[in-house]
Design a protein around this motif. Structure first.
Motif, PDB file in Angstrom:
ATOM      1  N   SER A 178      -7.120  29.441  69.526  1.00 56.55           N
ATOM      2  CA  SER A 178      -6.529  28.324  68.789  1.00 56.55           C
ATOM      3  C   SER A 178      -5.446  28.774  67.818  1.00 56.55           C
TER       4      SER A 178
ATOM      5  N   ILE B  19      -2.638  28.883  71.749  1.00 56.66           N
ATOM      6  CA  ILE B  19      -2.094  27.603  72.200  1.00 56.66           C
ATOM      7  C   ILE B  19      -0.717  27.299  71.615  1.00 56.66           C
TER       8      ILE B  19
ATOM      9  N   ASN C  54      -8.640  24.466  73.955  1.00 61.61           N
ATOM     10  CA  ASN C  54      -7.648  25.052  74.855  1.00 61.61           C
ATOM     11  C   ASN C  54      -7.663  24.483  76.266  1.00 61.61           C
TER      12      ASN C  54
END
Length: 496
Positions: free
Chosen positions: A10, A37, A64
């Motif tokens: 993340s 991401i 994700n």
């Protein structure tokens, strides 16, 4: 045959323990790659294709999954012969629907993969149909196979941290560690309590592995054990070891505050400042809500222990609340917010209920009127008890809580307003959010200096002259602590 294990985190600072553990367990021609991401998908695709993998296996989570699915489809289109495999909590509990919905996914592995992935890959290498427990596969458009969730029963057999080839320590990242898997509790919104109970590594094994982090010079290790102190005796021994034998490495634990006894509190109080961080999930102080989601909490004990930890002053204490739970209206949530805020933890996180695949909450959502997003992260939009507009209003309060309280940026001045009971905590943030909406401070970045200007304007509008004077003096102290460059706002200069 080359296998590429892919993690999409993340953020840049995070690391993924799953792909590391699996890569080390599989060995041979298996490598892991980490991305986040926020990276351009084309850059990640290029990096993966340069690996020239025969099998691409992705670790899938709510943060994700959308990114991973696009990436997996691109790989399949670029390399049609590549085998696309998904695993992780976001696909383990809906494996067959994933196969049926996404034409480019060849396999889904359900559950923990350290033991099953190696024979799975050997089957693919032989061009054999891989039909084994926990493996769902494609036959034409149909999903076939056994979707039973697989677990590793003996965690001591798992590879140690940094055992995977190419795993080099990066001082800019946070490292995660699990000394146990599963949870003794069965909260309706969580998956951890339904995965074959709690399985623990032996203490000797844990201590040996913690030394690996210490020798690498890792700054912060976050235990991902769901309820670290569920086994009280074991938790004390680990804390004792951490305090006495881990040099400059710090540790973060997720704990049930109400399960702490005086012995553990005393032990924690002896830790050097900054050595230990604790995160306690409160979620709500509404007894009816706790009963509904099967969460057992002694709220009185929780508060007493939180106060004791904060009074000691050596441990960073982070508390969590969840909005959108059953039987929690806006008014009732405000009571939970006030009760926990008035403990004045070092950080207070306001989260929002997510209806995860495979949870009891997903099965019972209709009865509570939980209407959630059909896409990740599956947050609740409204319930029988709270409207969509009210939950979005709480999003605005969450933003201000993170901006001012959790950064510590205006902690001293805002504390004056609540401790002197000028406003209740929830009332303060509600009034501040309403002020921001009226004055166009929402939905756009606000510089550090202007965050203080905003509070000055808010004080002028809402406080009497005496309250303003005290507030601005405290705000000047907060301003000086943040060390903002540039001209000090005029109102704060006058407090010199």
């Amino acid at each position: 045959m080359k296998t590429v294990l892919c993690a999409v985190n993340s953020s840049y600072v995070h690391t993924n323990p799953a792909v590391r553990s699996i890569a080390a367990a599989v060995g041979g021609n298996a490598v892991f790659c980490e991305f986040n991401i926020n990276q351009m998908a084309s850059d990640v695709l290029r990096a993966l294709l340069l690996q020239e993998g025969d099998v691409y296996a992705f670790s899938c989570y709510i943060w994700n999954i959308a990114y991973v699915l696009r990436l997996a489809e691109d790989i399949k289109k670029a390399e049609p012969e590549a085998v696309i495999t998904l695993g992780g909590p976001e696909v383990s509990f809906r494996a067959k629907s994933v196969i049926e919905q996404y034409w480019f996914v060849d396999y889904v592995i359900c559950g923990e993969a350290e033991e099953c992935l190696k024979p799975f890959l050997e089957g693919i290498k032989r061009n054999a149909r891989v039909d084994m427990p926990g493996i769902v596969f494609r036959e034409g458009r149909a999903a076939c196979g056994d979707d039973a969730y697989q677990v590793v029963s003996n965690l001591d057999t798992l590879p140690s941290p940094f055992a995977a080839a190419g795993d080099e320590y990066d001082e800019n990242k946070i490292y995660y560690y699990e000394s146990s898997r599963g949870c003794p509790f069965s909260c309706a919104y969580c998956l951890s309590g339904d995965c074959m109970g709690v399985r623990e590594k032996s203490l000797e094994h844990v201590f040996d592995e913690l030394q690996i982090f210490v020798k690498k010079g890792v700054k912060l290790v976050k235990f991902v054990d769901r309820t670290f102190n569920a086994n009280k005796t074991r938790a004390k021994k680990i804390v004792e070891y951490v305090i006495g034998k881990t040099e400059n490495t710090s540790f973060h634990f997720e704990v049930a505050l109400d399960l702490m006894d005086d012995e553990l509190l005393c032990l924690l109080a002896s830790a050097p400042t900054g050595k230990i961080q604790l995160e306690g999930g409160v979620q709500t102080t509404n007894k009816r809500t706790l009963d509904a989601v099967a969460r057992k909490t002694d709220l009185s004990r929780l508060k007493e222990n939180a106060k004791a930890i904060l009074k000691a002053g050596n441990i960073h204490l982070h508390l969590d609340l969840i909005a959108g739970l059953p039987y929690e209206s806006m008014e009732r949530f405000a009571l939970s917010f006030d009760e926990i805020y008035e403990l004045y933890p070092d950080a207070l996180q306001l989260g929002f209920l997510k209806v995860l695949h495979g949870t009891k909450l997903e099965q019972q959502a209709g009865g509570w009127g939980l209407i959630s997003r059909s896409y990740p992260p599956y947050e609740v939009i409204r319930t029988k008890d709270i409207s969509a507009r009210e939950l979005l209003y709480l999003k605005g309060i969450e933003e201000l809580l993170n901006r001012y309280y959790n950064t510590g940026r205006a902690k001293y001045s805002l504390q004056y307003l609540t401790q002197e009971q000028i406003f209740s905590p929830f009332e303060l943030y509600a009034k501040l959010y309403d002020f921001c909406v009226r004055n166009d401070y929402t939905g756009r970045p606000v510089s550090a200096r202007n965050q203080f200007v905003l509070l000055i304007e808010f004080a002028k509008e809402t406080l009497c002259r005496t309250e303003q004077n005290v507030f601005l003096k405290r705000l000047r102290t907060d301003y000086d602590r943040t060390k903002i460059k540039g001209i000090i706002p005029r109102e704060l200069q006058e407090t010199d």
